[in-house]
Motif scaffolding. Structure first.
Motif, PDB file in Angstrom:
ATOM      1  N   ALA A   1       0.734  -1.245   0.000  1.00 14.93           N
ATOM      2  CA  ALA A   1       0.000   0.000   0.000  1.00 14.93           C
ATOM      3  C   ALA A   1       0.786   1.333   0.000  1.00 14.93           C
ATOM      4  O   ALA A   1       1.914   1.364  -0.166  1.00 14.93           O
ATOM      5  CB  ALA A   1      -0.930  -0.033   1.155  1.00 14.93           C
ATOM      6  N   ALA A   2       0.327   2.694   0.433  1.00 18.25           N
ATOM      7  CA  ALA A   2       0.810   4.053   0.060  1.00 18.25           C
ATOM      8  C   ALA A   2       1.335   5.045   1.113  1.00 18.25           C
ATOM      9  O   ALA A   2       1.117   4.871   2.166  1.00 18.25           O
ATOM     10  CB  ALA A   2      -0.243   4.770  -0.635  1.00 18.25           C
TER      11      ALA A   2
ATOM     12  N   ASP B   1       8.500  -1.936   4.141  1.00 18.32           N
ATOM     13  CA  ASP B   1       7.556  -1.437   3.150  1.00 18.32           C
ATOM     14  C   ASP B   1       6.257  -1.068   3.850  1.00 18.32           C
ATOM     15  O   ASP B   1       5.784  -1.772   4.739  1.00 18.32           O
ATOM     16  CB  ASP B   1       7.299  -2.517   2.106  1.00 18.32           C
ATOM     17  CG  ASP B   1       6.373  -2.051   0.985  1.00 18.32           C
ATOM     18  OD1 ASP B   1       6.221  -0.824   0.819  1.00 18.32           O
ATOM     19  OD2 ASP B   1       5.815  -2.911   0.288  1.00 18.32           O
ATOM     20  N   GLY B   2       5.680   0.062   3.440  1.00 19.53           N
ATOM     21  CA  GLY B   2       4.395   0.496   3.962  1.00 19.53           C
ATOM     22  C   GLY B   2       3.989   1.784   3.289  1.00 19.53           C
ATOM     23  O   GLY B   2       4.815   2.688   3.098  1.00 19.53           O
TER      24      GLY B   2
ATOM     25  N   LEU C   1       9.483   2.421   0.507  1.00 17.12           N
ATOM     26  CA  LEU C   1      10.504   1.499   0.975  1.00 17.12           C
ATOM     27  C   LEU C   1      11.543   2.274   1.768  1.00 17.12           C
ATOM     28  O   LEU C   1      12.019   3.317   1.318  1.00 17.12           O
ATOM     29  CB  LEU C   1      11.190   0.796  -0.194  1.00 17.12           C
ATOM     30  CG  LEU C   1      10.315  -0.002  -1.162  1.00 17.12           C
ATOM     31  CD1 LEU C   1      11.186  -0.680  -2.213  1.00 17.12           C
ATOM     32  CD2 LEU C   1       9.475  -1.026  -0.432  1.00 17.12           C
ATOM     33  N   GLN C   2      11.909   1.755   2.947  1.00 15.35           N
ATOM     34  CA  GLN C   2      12.976   2.342   3.734  1.00 15.35           C
ATOM     35  C   GLN C   2      14.048   1.293   3.988  1.00 15.35           C
ATOM     36  O   GLN C   2      13.741   0.148   4.346  1.00 15.35           O
ATOM     37  CB  GLN C   2      12.432   2.888   5.063  1.00 15.35           C
ATOM     38  CG  GLN C   2      11.553   4.112   4.857  1.00 15.35           C
ATOM     39  CD  GLN C   2      11.021   4.665   6.170  1.00 15.35           C
ATOM     40  OE1 GLN C   2       9.841   4.499   6.492  1.00 15.35           O
ATOM     41  NE2 GLN C   2      11.884   5.324   6.925  1.00 15.35           N
TER      42      GLN C   2
ATOM     43  N   ARG D   1      -0.829   4.916   7.349  1.00 23.34           N
ATOM     44  CA  ARG D   1      -2.130   4.276   7.184  1.00 23.34           C
ATOM     45  C   ARG D   1      -2.079   2.762   7.325  1.00 23.34           C
ATOM     46  O   ARG D   1      -2.878   2.176   8.038  1.00 23.34           O
ATOM     47  CB  ARG D   1      -2.734   4.639   5.830  1.00 23.34           C
ATOM     48  CG  ARG D   1      -4.180   4.176   5.687  1.00 23.34           C
ATOM     49  CD  ARG D   1      -4.739   4.503   4.318  1.00 23.34           C
ATOM     50  NE  ARG D   1      -4.114   3.713   3.272  1.00 23.34           N
ATOM     51  CZ  ARG D   1      -4.458   3.777   1.993  1.00 23.34           C
ATOM     52  NH1 ARG D   1      -5.384   4.615   1.603  1.00 23.34           N
ATOM     53  NH2 ARG D   1      -3.860   3.026   1.105  1.00 23.34           N
ATOM     54  N   ASP D   2      -1.166   2.115   6.631  1.00 25.98           N
ATOM     55  CA  ASP D   2      -1.249   0.667   6.481  1.00 25.98           C
ATOM     56  C   ASP D   2      -0.320  -0.141   7.366  1.00 25.98           C
ATOM     57  O   ASP D   2      -0.346  -1.360   7.317  1.00 25.98           O
ATOM     58  CB  ASP D   2      -0.989   0.278   5.033  1.00 25.98           C
ATOM     59  CG  ASP D   2      -2.115   0.756   4.129  1.00 25.98           C
ATOM     60  OD1 ASP D   2      -3.284   0.624   4.517  1.00 25.98           O
ATOM     61  OD2 ASP D   2      -1.818   1.286   3.055  1.00 25.98           O
TER      62      ASP D   2
END
Length: 462
Positions: free
Chosen positions: A24-25, A236-237, A241-242, A218-219
């Protein structure tokens, strides 16, 4: 405990399903959000083993009631064309109190109607980590769009023996784990939480050694992966990406707008799938880990609607997968090496259908494809197939609907559109998660079952 079927047992059982994973964003991170906080966790708890049913449930007993007893060497128990008909459910994890359909928690409120969150196999496939919320789910009213699952009580990580379902370890965590990644060495486990934290645990010491904060709004942390050398962790979220030097709690970069990602087998690049904001083109981006600004981008066919990217095991091609079509891309030149449709699985057969593709790839480069097809006489068959897109056929184990029913106190059927699937490293175990109830089914090869019953659709290689 393990379920074993003899040669005269009935019914036969066949798993199959598409693994459809959504990512997701998001917003950018701040370095001050990183927290290094080693803390001790309470020791694992024990509980009596549940009463055995026809399919074993996960147990915390010191030893399973019926020990897993594959008589063949492990190498012969891998999921392959020659063993596909021997695939059987070994045990099931159905967390007591699972809301199932009776829950008042709706999809838009929880995004998972279950107490069971993320899950992942260890690098050797022998251990399964599962995130558990110990109380029923509730609506997360702090989130305006109500997408994120909320665990209103204690949560924990449980580690199970993949073969038997014996619970080996329990770790109390600060939030609900919805994603996992094992360190390549197997000692450390990263858990991504619904509320954006990432906890890293030393499993041998049963101690949390690091806490990181992903910049999701949010996710939660929907995906995690360690680099092949274990030095980097990617979280990831919210389509962000971090990268982390996780052992020191330091950020190592970030990449926005990725809908899927994978490390190259040589560990030198991070490859992402990126759609344009308007959705009118899609590309694969190759990021050198030592310089994220120096990425290369190759255009993919947007009409194939790729959702996942994977490398074939030898690293010579990147596979971009949609639900029904795929492309194989040369990672050096970006040239398209192969294009195929899932209907090719049925090539030269008397069956019709439109099989869905999954990102499940075996060590020899085959894709596991769930089939639901109509035969020439008008009857329907379902089951898994192993397809090498470079060939004109696939090995399939197909059964009627009635033969895909099995019991666990009641009759349960995990249909093709009702589950996601994960393949363990080494192609030894197949895990299926029911979309609606969240129940986990763990499958493996039963050497006591006859290996015949595999059908070749088209022209099959060995």
């Amino acid at each position: 405990m393990s379920l074993r079927f003899g040669s005269g047992s009935s019914p036969s059982v066949g798993p199959a399903a598409a693994l459809l994973l959504a990512l997701a964003a998001c917003t950018a991170p701040a370095s001050t959000e990183i927290v290094a906080s080693p803390t001790d966790s309470p020791p694992p708890t024990s509980a009596p083993s549940p009463t055995a049913t026809r399919i074993a449930t996960a147990t915390e007993a010191p030893t399973p009631t019926v020990p897993p007893s594959p008589t063949a060497p492990p190498a012969d128990l891998t999921i392959s064309p020659s063993t596909l008909a021997q695939l059987r459910p070994l045990w099931v994890l159905d967390e007591p109190g699972n809301p199932r359909f009776e829950s008042s928690c709706q999809d838009m409120a929880c995004w998972m109607q279950t107490r069971i969150g993320g899950y992942a196999f260890s690098p050797d496939g022998a251990t399964l980590a599962v995130g558990i919320c110990t109380v029923d789910s509730t609506e997360n009213k702090t989130n305006p769009r109500h997408y994120r699952y909320k665990c209103p009580g204690p949560a924990e990580i449980r580690l199970y023996d993949s073969a038997s379902g014996e619970r080996m370890q329990t770790l109390s965590v600060g939030d609900f784990p919805i994603s996992f990644a094992f360190h390549p060495g197997g000692q450390f486990l990263a858990a991504g939480m619904a509320q954006r934290s990432i906890e890293i645990w030393d499993l041998a010491a049963e101690k949390k050694v690091q806490t990181l904060l992903h910049s999701t709004t949010r996710d939660g942390v929907t995906g995690l992966a360690f680099s092949p050398d274990g030095a980097l962790l990617v979280s990831d979220g919210d389509r962000l990406l971090q990268l982390w030097r996780w052992d020191r709690g330091l950020p190592a970069g970030m990449i926005e707008g990725a809908s899927d990602f994978v490390f190259s087998p040589d560990g030198e690049r991070l490859v992402t799938l990126k759609w344009s904001e308007r959705g009118d083109y899609v590309e694969a981006r190759f990021y050198p880990l030592d310089d994220l600004e120096a990425f290369r981008a190759f255009r993919l066919d947007w009409s194939k609607s790729p959702s996942w990217i994977r490398f074939i095991p030898d690293g010579s091609a990147l596979v971009a997968l949609g639900q029904f079509e795929l492309e194989w891309v040369d990672p050096k030149s970006g040239d398209i090496l192969l294009e195929a449709e899932s209907e090719d699985v049925l090539h030269q057969s008397d069956m019709t259908g439109y099989p869905r593709l999954t990102p499940l790839m075996t060590g020899d480069g085959r894709l596991m494809v769930p089939l639901s097809v109509q035969t020439g006489d008008g009857s329907y068959l379902d089951g898994p197939a192993l397809w090498d897109p470079r060939a004109q056929g696939a090995h399939a184990w197909l059964s009627s609907f009635e033969d895909l029913l099995f019991e666990k106190g009641e009759t349960v059927f995990i249909g093709f559109d009702q589950a996601t699937w994960t393949l363990a490293p080494g192609d030894v175990y197949l895990l299926g998660k029911d979309y609606y109830s969240g129940v986990l089914w763990i499958w493996g090869i039963d050497p006591t079952v006859p290996a015949d019953g595999v059908t070749c659709l088209g022209t099959c290689s060995s």
